[in-house]
Design a protein around this motif. Structure first.
Motif: not given
Lengths: 169, 519
Positions: B10-11, B13-14, B179, B210-215
């Motif tokens: 995710m990082a 990708v961001a 994560r 947690r939902s903040e971690y969709p990946f």
């Protein structure tokens, strides 16, 4: 993808409790009818309709053999469950310590000024919702945001201005 | 066709990794998406398969695809593992992260996967528990409780139905190791949980993400589906949180999985005796469970061979905030805080002096550079009035206002309190008000109730800042010892450490009181 979900959520405003009950019945077939599936069920309902309508509460309660108070208590306890639809776009800005250490406050100021919204508000035209999030786990490259479903790192006021401009167009 | 590796973490990708991967694919490369190696300054990082091995380039922009593929890109790093940030690490848990395709069973097996599970299943459950005990592994979520003893308790508890729950509700700012692992090496966590299941006699496990971690949610679900036949009869399920920080507390997490409000339970009974659905339950952090495959395949002694004092093995330290080399640094305990922040982290990214570092997330203490000789060790940090927590280190430069950070700690506690116990629910709000008055430099006038004639035992005059600070310390004391869980109980750490180490930020009144109260 987000747009379709929210188009449906507008239709969802007119949906009757019977329709919610039908969707809940389908979910019970899939997940089972024990209390333990309450959070997954609420997530699924929110995914389908965009928010948790108060009219869903009795349907869920009866399907899982809970009181309406139980379900209402859960819906209102968790920050993720919304009782109103979101805007068509959602901008979430991280407010936690690591992003603060990298200038998140200036980014937040830019967003609130540019959109004319406070954190947690949706614009009157329903175009965009501005929200705070407490940590996306990208803590070495902040300030961070999620714009719809896309994570973005190293935001500064100028890049945010550009990203918001794209959304408003 | 040239094979290239690009992170889908995710990082990364961001920071634009998806566009880079697409450009490389369009240029004819065979793109393999991996997890992140863990040094975010290099992301998007591309590794190209060349005759001399994998050659890294980073950071890379999408427009650079051709230069990367012909090897002439200026950001050429050579062998990424030889970059000093990585060469100095001891990777036990994160050895595969960033190297393999996270969802390839072949890759996982080729890099040593499933050996721990095979070893565990070849021995009686008690022997597997003994190996974990011998490793000295302590709970990596923050509490530092010996994992082997927790497992033993669940193993010995009566009952035929038991559970393994993985705490992946990594809500602390400055931490991202869970994560990174779930996105970069999900089978490692699955293997660790299957070993735990074998050891304690559980056939079902939950991973609460947690939902903040969709990946991470997506990757874990897919990995569970692919590994189902390997870990059978052990069955795993991902449960997604709903934005409640307090659900990282183990008993609140159990209530959340059961379909309730995530409110903290009073202990005892311990979850190891009466946990999920009232059954004996192992609850471990992602990093604890992910350390287990190494311990079972290489032996508990190999893990315990490095470390410091009673802190054995490695800790995946996360360098975050205003730091130049932010990322994941897995190393043996005992390294000093200063080495981590200055030598490895390279100081602040802004180039300004470091003013404070917060260790262990929103509930961890703030330390000034004068304490940088602290060794990274559970006991040493506790003795210094702090905690290691989940080993996230958030660096702040000299522009930070510590009174504001202390206020934020109280505000965050008020925002996230589950409401079950009074010190946390009410104390956090009173704390915000107190610090607001200190920041504003206003003396507090007695209110209408305090002026009533029957209120004999309270001061009825105006309260000056010195007394407000005394009151803040008293409030912190109440929260620390009167709260049910770590949310209310540990919020005083950032508040008091800010007050003790940075009194100048709280106005002139703070300085003399703090030295007297430091005792």
């Amino acid at each position: 993808m987000n747009a379709t979900r929210n188009d449906r959520s507008i239709a969802g405003d007119a949906t009757h409790a019977d329709d919610y009950a039908a969707v809940v019945a389908r979910l019970v077939e899939d997940m089972g009818g024990e209390q333990t599936v309450l959070l997954p069920m609420l997530h699924a309902l929110q995914e389908e309709f965009g928010y948790i309508d108060d009219l869903m509460v009795p349907a869920v309660a009866s399907a899982l053999n809970l009181s309406r108070a139980d379900v209402h208590g859960v819906v209102t306890f968790y920050h993720d469950f919304r009782r109103r639809p979101l805007g068509r776009h959602r901008v979430r800005l991280c407010r936690a310590e690591s992003c603060q250490a990298r200038g998140a406050a200036a980014v937040e100021r830019t967003a609130t000024e540019r959109l004319g919204l406070r954190m947690g508000e949706t614009s009157p035209d329903g175009r965009v919702t501005l929200d705070a999030v407490y940590c996306l786990g990208l803590c070495a490259t902040g300030p961070n945001a999620m714009i719809d479903d896309v994570p973005v790192s190293r935001i500064d006021p100028a890049t945010l201005d550009r990203l918001l401009g794209d959304l408003m167009r | 066709m040239t094979r290239v590796y690009v992170s889908q973490d995710m990082a990364a990708v961001a920071l634009g990794a998806d566009a880079v991967a697409e450009a490389l694919a369009n240029a004819g490369a065979d793109v393999v998406r991996t997890g992140s190696r863990g040094l975010f300054r290099l992301e998007p990082l591309v590794e190209v398969e060349m005759p001399e091995g994998r050659v890294g380039f980073g950071p890379v922009a999408a427009a650079d695809a051709a230069l990367v593929l012909d090897g002439s890109h200026p950001a050429r790093l050579g062998d990424v593992a030889a970059v000093p940030f990585f060469a100095r690490q001891q990777r036990f848990t994160f050895v595969r992260c960033g190297v393999i395709d996270p969802l390839s069973l072949d890759d996982y097996e080729a890099h040593g996967g499933w050996r721990g599970l095979a070893a565990a299943r070849a021995m009686p459950p008690q022997a597997a528990i003994d190996a974990v005990k011998a490793s000295g592994l302590r709970g990596r979520g923050g509490a530092g409780f010996p994992t082997g003893i927790k497992w033993q308790t669940v193993h010995d508890a009566p009952g035929s139905t038991k559970y393994v729950v993985c705490n992946a509700d990594e809500g602390d700012s400055g931490t991202f190791a869970d994560r990174l692992l779930m996105e970069g090496d999900p089978f490692c966590l699955i293997e660790g949980m299957a070993i735990a299941g074998h050891a304690v006699g559980a056939e079902r496990g939950y991973i609460y993400i947690r939902s903040e971690y969709p990946f991470a949610i997506r990757t874990m679900r897919e990995a569970i589906a692919r590994a189902a036949s390997i870990v059978a009869p052990f069955v795993l399920e991902v449960r997604v949180g709903a934005g409640a920080y307090v659900c990282g507390e183990e008993t609140a997490m159990l209530d959340s999985i059961e379909g309730k409000r995530g409110e903290v339970r009073a202990k005892p009974p311990l979850p190891a005796i009466a946990g999920l659905f009232g059954r004996p339950t192992v609850i471990n952090n992602v990093l604890s469970l992910a350390a287990v495959p190494f311990i079972l395949s290489k032996g508990g002694e190999a893990y315990a061979a490095i470390g410091f004092g009673r802190s054995r093995g490695t800790m995946p330290v996360q360098l975050a905030g205003n730091v130049r080399n932010g990322g994941l640094f897995e190393t043996g305990f005992g390294i000093t805080l200063g080495e981590l922040v200055m030598d490895i982290g390279g100081g602040t990214e802004s180039g300004r002096p470091v003013k404070a570092v917060q260790v262990g997330g929103p509930l961890g203490a703030y330390f000034p550079p004068s304490m940088f000789d602290l060794p990274f060790d559970y006991e040493a940090f506790a003795a210094a009035g702090g905690l290691i927590g989940h080993a996230g280190i958030t660096v702040f430069d000299d522009t930070v206002d510590m009174a504001h950070m202390a206020r934020f700690a109280m505000e965050f506690c008020a925002h996230e309190s589950c409401g079950k116990c009074t010190p946390c629910r009410i104390g956090s709000t009173r704390g915000v008000e107190l610090i607001d008055r200190l920041i504003a430099g206003e003396d507090r006038a007695a209110d209408a109730v305090e002026r009533l004639p029957q209120m004999r035992n309270i001061a009825r005059g105006t309260r000056p800042a010195e007394e407000e600070i005394e009151l803040l310390r008293d409030l912190c004391d109440t929260m620390k010892f009167g709260s049910l869980c770590a949310l209310g109980g540990f919020t005083p750490y950032p508040v008091l450490s800010a007050l003790d180490h940075f009194p100048q930020d709280f106005g002139a009144a703070a300085a003399p009181i703090s030295s007297a109260a430091a005792e």
